[in-house]
Design a protein around this motif. Structure first.
Motif, mmCIF file in Angstrom:
data_model
loop_
_atom_site.group_PDB
_atom_site.id
_atom_site.type_symbol
_atom_site.label_atom_id
_atom_site.label_comp_id
_atom_site.label_asym_id
_atom_site.label_seq_id
_atom_site.Cartn_x
_atom_site.Cartn_y
_atom_site.Cartn_z
ATOM 1 N N VAL A 42 30.632 113.403 -26.878
ATOM 2 C CA VAL A 42 29.880 114.655 -26.992
ATOM 3 C C VAL A 42 29.625 115.021 -28.451
ATOM 4 O O VAL A 42 29.325 116.178 -28.750
ATOM 5 N N MET A 80 39.163 119.153 -21.966
ATOM 6 C CA MET A 80 37.818 118.637 -22.222
ATOM 7 C C MET A 80 37.472 117.409 -21.377
ATOM 8 O O MET A 80 36.354 116.898 -21.482
ATOM 9 N N GLN A 112 31.582 113.296 -18.462
ATOM 10 C CA GLN A 112 30.147 113.502 -18.273
ATOM 11 C C GLN A 112 29.356 112.914 -19.434
ATOM 12 O O GLN A 112 28.316 112.271 -19.236
ATOM 13 N N MET A 165 34.126 117.234 -19.501
ATOM 14 C CA MET A 165 33.003 117.151 -20.430
ATOM 15 C C MET A 165 32.896 115.755 -21.055
ATOM 16 O O MET A 165 31.794 115.206 -21.197
#
Length: 543
Positions: free
Chosen positions: A279, A218, A224, A221
């Motif tokens: 996230v 991950m 980001q 991700m």
């Protein structure tokens, strides 16, 4: 000076991204972006890849070492005469890896971007001023090298016990024959097995986000998501040190200086068992214009440690202390919002800090044990019960009942995770039990057997139309229910549990029970992992 800087580059952290430009102009071709990924030179890139593979092979051999040692022992290889040649081979490999690390340090030293980053990092370590911290915040790098921004030692709180945090205790033992020496000896194997289960695959099953392999998968991700929080929302990353020594990775977005009704309210977000603030559920209150503070569980991403209940409570405690004593929020300006297993730390927070304004629990449960029994064989029932109660006792309902403030429960009507029989059986959703436990504690005279049947009928509704049909079928008068509660509160001003409803007719109690159930719980027609839209996020109802 140059040699010393090369030495620091040799042992320096991996650099991932430059969030904002400093005094230097942006590299060519990046003029249209606010931040950019760090691009290592050829030498650094290849040597870093070699060291990464070596680290992965070491991790793999470490976890498989019991099997490897067993195999070597059976083959007769574990003896000094046969191990001596391998020790020389291992020494050669270590020397080669050291040479590769030196080459990587040289490659970093030749990169102007990394060189400037290391200069700022060293200045910040020597002098942790706001100016240096702001410069360092322009970089995303290994969080273990980030200087601590706040420690639990900076605040003394006399109302909390050992180490600054109230201790979590397993269920009390009963005196009698069960405490005899013979019984202790007899149950010793169970205690040993429970400990091994909890500290091996049990903890990883409960918190899969703490597994390094998942975090590596991950990582793009997460990087980001973190870039988005910093570059678009001007987020501030901070390292907090809890009373157990764990370092907690947090992200704060300040909306107090912006227009809007919610900026002065801080929402502290508690993530799920595989959730990260990068996230996770932070995005919901962010979309609503709230100030938001997110944090990662111990062992998740930049946070250190392992996510056992006491460590979780310690982390939550230092997060709240940071919000109050460093960020300048009052407890009555804080709303705690949790998703799924985050309900444990959220309910612990409001139990320990009753002045907190409100609590929102999304897709949470009352107790871990029924869910643990669901996924384990029936023959393991005594062992699972002992393990959960001793090491993973996530008793959300018990903690929630010790809080006096406003509460909102959000139930996912298609939830496939916290149901004991399946998403098609909405009555097996453990959010129902959480609601009933709360109502029974706060309004014991209202929640009689007839009232419980009415509320369960309302909970069994699979859609808003069915829910409204049940509600209207009992002819609930909202204005009357509200006036009864307001009258009781005005006359007494007593804490929960209330005695309202003790002199009321059966019909009135049922109406009041359904009215309270609809105020405390909202349905969201979706599955467990669907992000909660801001339209479904509300500050809880307060009388």
């Amino acid at each position: 000076m140059a040699g010393w800087l090369w030495f620091r580059c040799l042992f320096g952290p991996s650099l991932h991204r430059i969030h904002r430009p400093l005094e230097q102009p942006r590299p060519e071709g990046r003029a249209g972006r606010r931040g950019w990924d760090y691009q290592p030179k050829t030498l650094e890139r290849h040597t870093d890849s070699i060291l990464g593979w070596a680290s992965a092979l070491w991790s793999l051999s470490y976890y498989s070492s019991p099997l490897i040692l067993c195999y070597l022992y059976r083959k007769g290889y574990i003896c000094s005469s046969k191990l001596a040649p391998y020790s020389q081979y291992v020494g050669t490999v270590l020397v080669c890896l050291l040479g590769v690390a030196c080459l990587r340090g040289w490659g970093r030293w030749r990169n102007p971007e990394y060189l400037q980053f290391m200069t700022i990092l060293e200045e910040t370590r020597k002098s942790h001023t706001p100016s240096n911290k702001k410069k360092l915040a322009s970089y995303d790098f290994d969080f273990s090298h980030w200087p601590a921004d706040f420690s639990w030692k900076e605040v003394s709180n006399p109302k909390l016990s050992k180490g600054g945090v109230s201790l979590l205790k397993p269920e009390p033992k009963h005196r009698g024959a069960a405490d005899s020496l013979l019984n202790s000896v007899r149950t010793l194997p169970c205690h040993i097995i429970s400990y091994l289960i909890a500290h091996s695959f049990g903890r990883r099953m409960l918190y899969p986000g703490s597994v390094g392999l998942l975090q590596k998968a991950m990582r793009p991700m997460l990087q980001q998501g973190q870039a988005r929080l910093i570059e678009e929302y001007d987020g501030q990353r901070n390292k907090l040190v809890a009373c157990d020594g764990n370092e907690i990775d947090t992200m704060f977005v300040d909306r107090r200086g912006q227009r809007g009704p919610h900026g002065k309210t801080l929402v502290i977000c508690c993530e799920g068992n595989a959730g990260f603030y990068e996230v996770g559920c932070m995005n919901t209150p962010l979309d609503g214009g709230y100030s938001v503070l997110g944090w990662n569980h111990p062992g998740f991403a930049g946070s250190t440690g392992v996510p056992f209940p006491q460590n979780e409570a310690n982390a939550m405690d230092v997060v709240i202390q940071f919000a109050v004593h460093k960020l300048g929020f009052q407890l009555h300006d804080i709303v705690v919002y949790a998703w799924s297993i985050g309900g444990f730390t959220a309910s612990w927070a409001v139990m320990s800090y009753p002045e907190i304004r409100a609590l929102v629990l999304d897709a949470s449960f009352d107790d871990l044990l029924p869910l643990a029994l669901k996924v384990m064989p029936d023959s393991w029932r005594p062992l699972v019960t002992h393990t959960v109660r001793q090491y993973m006792n996530l008793n959300n309902a018990e903690q929630l009942c010790k809080y006096q403030g406003p509460v909102l429960l959000i139930r996912r009507t298609k939830d496939e995770i916290i149901t004991t029989t399946g998403p098609e059986d909405i009555m097996s959703n453990r959010g129902n039990d959480l609601l009933l436990r709360l109502l029974q504690y706060r309004y014991p005279k209202v929640m009689t057997e007839d009232s419980l049947r009415a509320v369960r009928q309302w909970l069994s509704a699979g859609s808003q139309i069915e829910e409204a049909s049940v509600y209207s079928g009992y002819e609930v008068d909202d204005d009357w229910c509200l006036s009864v509660l307001q009258s009781y509160q005005t006359d007494r001003e007593t804490p929960f549990p209330w005695s309202v409803g003790e002199d009321m007719m059966l019909e009135g109690r049922r109406q009041l029970a359904l009215f309270l159930a609809r105020k405390y719980m909202r349905n969201f027609e979706t599955t467990h992992c669907t992000p909660l839209p801001i339209t479904e996020f509300h500050v809880p109802w307060k009388l």
